[in-house]
Design a protein around this motif. Sequence first.
Motif, PDB file in Angstrom:
ATOM      1  N   MET A 117      33.948  35.366  29.371  1.00  0.00           N
ATOM      2  CA  MET A 117      32.946  36.365  29.018  1.00  0.00           C
ATOM      3  C   MET A 117      32.408  37.075  30.258  1.00  0.00           C
ATOM      4  N   ALA A 118      32.283  36.347  31.380  1.00  0.00           N
ATOM      5  CA  ALA A 118      31.776  36.959  32.609  1.00  0.00           C
ATOM      6  C   ALA A 118      32.673  38.115  33.046  1.00  0.00           C
ATOM      7  N   ARG A 119      34.000  37.932  32.896  1.00  0.00           N
ATOM      8  CA  ARG A 119      34.925  39.017  33.255  1.00  0.00           C
ATOM      9  C   ARG A 119      34.666  40.259  32.413  1.00  0.00           C
ATOM     10  N   GLU A 120      34.436  40.041  31.123  1.00  0.00           N
ATOM     11  CA  GLU A 120      34.215  41.167  30.224  1.00  0.00           C
ATOM     12  C   GLU A 120      32.893  41.866  30.553  1.00  0.00           C
ATOM     13  N   VAL A 121      31.872  41.105  30.877  1.00  0.00           N
ATOM     14  CA  VAL A 121      30.586  41.704  31.237  1.00  0.00           C
ATOM     15  C   VAL A 121      30.742  42.539  32.505  1.00  0.00           C
ATOM     16  N   GLN A 122      31.423  41.994  33.503  1.00  0.00           N
ATOM     17  CA  GLN A 122      31.629  42.734  34.751  1.00  0.00           C
ATOM     18  C   GLN A 122      32.408  44.030  34.510  1.00  0.00           C
ATOM     19  N   ALA A 123      33.416  43.951  33.645  1.00  0.00           N
ATOM     20  CA  ALA A 123      34.262  45.116  33.398  1.00  0.00           C
ATOM     21  C   ALA A 123      33.532  46.223  32.648  1.00  0.00           C
ATOM     22  N   ARG A 124      32.474  45.876  31.909  1.00  0.00           N
ATOM     23  CA  ARG A 124      31.787  46.847  31.070  1.00  0.00           C
ATOM     24  C   ARG A 124      30.388  47.209  31.562  1.00  0.00           C
ATOM     25  N   ALA A 125      30.043  46.776  32.743  1.00  0.00           N
ATOM     26  CA  ALA A 125      28.727  47.096  33.287  1.00  0.00           C
ATOM     27  C   ALA A 125      28.606  48.585  33.570  1.00  0.00           C
ATOM     28  N   PRO A 126      27.499  49.206  33.204  1.00  0.00           N
ATOM     29  CA  PRO A 126      27.310  50.637  33.487  1.00  0.00           C
ATOM     30  C   PRO A 126      27.336  50.908  34.992  1.00  0.00           C
ATOM     31  N   GLU A 127      27.681  52.134  35.337  1.00  0.00           N
ATOM     32  CA  GLU A 127      27.722  52.523  36.747  1.00  0.00           C
ATOM     33  C   GLU A 127      26.348  52.330  37.385  1.00  0.00           C
ATOM     34  N   GLY A 128      26.336  51.728  38.554  1.00  0.00           N
ATOM     35  CA  GLY A 128      25.080  51.491  39.259  1.00  0.00           C
ATOM     36  C   GLY A 128      24.503  50.110  39.033  1.00  0.00           C
ATOM     37  N   TRP A 129      25.035  49.385  38.060  1.00  0.00           N
ATOM     38  CA  TRP A 129      24.574  48.019  37.812  1.00  0.00           C
ATOM     39  C   TRP A 129      25.284  47.058  38.756  1.00  0.00           C
ATOM     40  N   GLU A 130      24.557  46.102  39.261  1.00  0.00           N
ATOM     41  CA  GLU A 130      25.160  45.024  40.032  1.00  0.00           C
ATOM     42  C   GLU A 130      25.174  43.769  39.171  1.00  0.00           C
ATOM     43  N   ILE A 131      26.357  43.276  38.871  1.00  0.00           N
ATOM     44  CA  ILE A 131      26.504  42.070  38.064  1.00  0.00           C
ATOM     45  C   ILE A 131      26.791  40.892  38.998  1.00  0.00           C
ATOM     46  N   VAL A 132      25.935  39.898  38.957  1.00  0.00           N
ATOM     47  CA  VAL A 132      26.148  38.674  39.724  1.00  0.00           C
ATOM     48  C   VAL A 132      26.642  37.611  38.746  1.00  0.00           C
ATOM     49  N   ALA A 133      27.934  37.339  38.780  1.00  0.00           N
ATOM     50  CA  ALA A 133      28.532  36.364  37.855  1.00  0.00           C
ATOM     51  C   ALA A 133      28.608  35.010  38.556  1.00  0.00           C
ATOM     52  N   LEU A 134      27.871  34.052  38.041  1.00  0.00           N
ATOM     53  CA  LEU A 134      27.833  32.729  38.646  1.00  0.00           C
ATOM     54  C   LEU A 134      28.825  31.803  37.958  1.00  0.00           C
ATOM     55  N   GLY A 135      29.814  31.333  38.695  1.00  0.00           N
ATOM     56  CA  GLY A 135      30.784  30.388  38.165  1.00  0.00           C
ATOM     57  C   GLY A 135      30.252  28.972  38.186  1.00  0.00           C
ATOM     58  N   ARG A 136      31.084  28.038  37.752  1.00  0.00           N
ATOM     59  CA  ARG A 136      30.652  26.651  37.678  1.00  0.00           C
ATOM     60  C   ARG A 136      30.320  26.078  39.055  1.00  0.00           C
ATOM     61  N   ASP A 137      30.969  26.616  40.101  1.00  0.00           N
ATOM     62  CA  ASP A 137      30.673  26.116  41.440  1.00  0.00           C
ATOM     63  C   ASP A 137      29.240  26.417  41.851  1.00  0.00           C
ATOM     64  N   ALA A 138      28.696  27.524  41.350  1.00  0.00           N
ATOM     65  CA  ALA A 138      27.328  27.903  41.696  1.00  0.00           C
ATOM     66  C   ALA A 138      26.314  27.517  40.626  1.00  0.00           C
ATOM     67  N   ALA A 139      26.762  27.470  39.371  1.00  0.00           N
ATOM     68  CA  ALA A 139      25.859  27.195  38.254  1.00  0.00           C
ATOM     69  C   ALA A 139      26.527  26.226  37.286  1.00  0.00           C
ATOM     70  N   ASP A 140      26.515  24.971  37.663  1.00  0.00           N
ATOM     71  CA  ASP A 140      27.084  23.915  36.825  1.00  0.00           C
ATOM     72  C   ASP A 140      26.012  23.451  35.852  1.00  0.00           C
ATOM     73  N   PHE A 141      26.195  23.753  34.575  1.00  0.00           N
ATOM     74  CA  PHE A 141      25.156  23.459  33.589  1.00  0.00           C
ATOM     75  C   PHE A 141      24.958  21.957  33.352  1.00  0.00           C
ATOM     76  N   THR A 142      25.852  21.128  33.891  1.00  0.00           N
ATOM     77  CA  THR A 142      25.605  19.685  33.836  1.00  0.00           C
ATOM     78  C   THR A 142      24.679  19.253  34.973  1.00  0.00           C
ATOM     79  N   ASN A 143      24.387  20.176  35.872  1.00  0.00           N
ATOM     80  CA  ASN A 143      23.461  19.938  36.985  1.00  0.00           C
ATOM     81  C   ASN A 143      22.347  20.976  36.888  1.00  0.00           C
ATOM     82  N   PRO A 144      21.360  20.744  36.041  1.00  0.00           N
ATOM     83  CA  PRO A 144      20.364  21.782  35.753  1.00  0.00           C
ATOM     84  C   PRO A 144      19.551  22.218  36.963  1.00  0.00           C
TER      85      PRO A 144
END
Length: 277
Positions: free
Chosen positions: A1-28
Amino acid sequence: MAREVQARAPEGWEIVALGRDAADFTNPLATLAALKRARPEAVINAVAYTAVDRAEEDEALAQQVNGATPGLLAAECAAMGVPFVHLSTDYVFAGSGVAPYAPADATAPQNAYGRSKLAGEEAVRAAGGPHVILRTSWVFSSHGANFVKTMLRLGAERDRLTIVADQIGGPTPARAIAAACLRIAERLYKDAGQSGTYHFSGIPEVSWAEFAREIFAQAGISCEVVDIPTSDYPTPAQRPLNSRLDCRATETVFGIARPDWRVGLAEVLDDLKERQR
């Protein structure tokens, strides 16, 4: 889903997509720290534990990823005054009857996955900040594991498949969900008064068997689909027979129409063909 959000972001938007290495939901705590470092103006949470059958034996992990951590993030977003868009599922309902489920209908999840997603919804609401919970169903894309890619693989290997025909829902392209989330996040940023729970799924509503037939037809695969009832395909987690969602509020409030999943399927097949070249 992160790929799709990045691909469809309006011009001028900065999308910061956090992967599991940065945002592991098992480590709140680590995930919360990553959120604070990002200092976002809006958050779209598309992270989920989606192994429906495995969740029956691993409900604690599903509850952490789908329930507790989203609640913690939503609370932090509330403290910052940041809109929080959270994806959920039709599995929070009992799945009975034939009428489409409206956002305000009573919830009654029939499996561990559904219970964990309901816990996430409740935690996001309890956080008290600007938020939208967007329930969807039968998500597919050209990335990751999903029904479309499974059917393409099995259809190429076999001449005949038995597919469940008494579960009915709306297949939903991930790219359409991403576009919807972006529009909702923008609206919430301007008007927190639109907070609430909404539905978004594809049309027309079909069975898994009908979905498979369309996949094979569009992909040019010769594979017979034989309809079977859910009772002939037992799984550890009970599946809803009725996954129909009433999406009228999403169109009324946000101007987001339900996508034709057949068009989305054609786009996914084109994407997969491009990767093979």
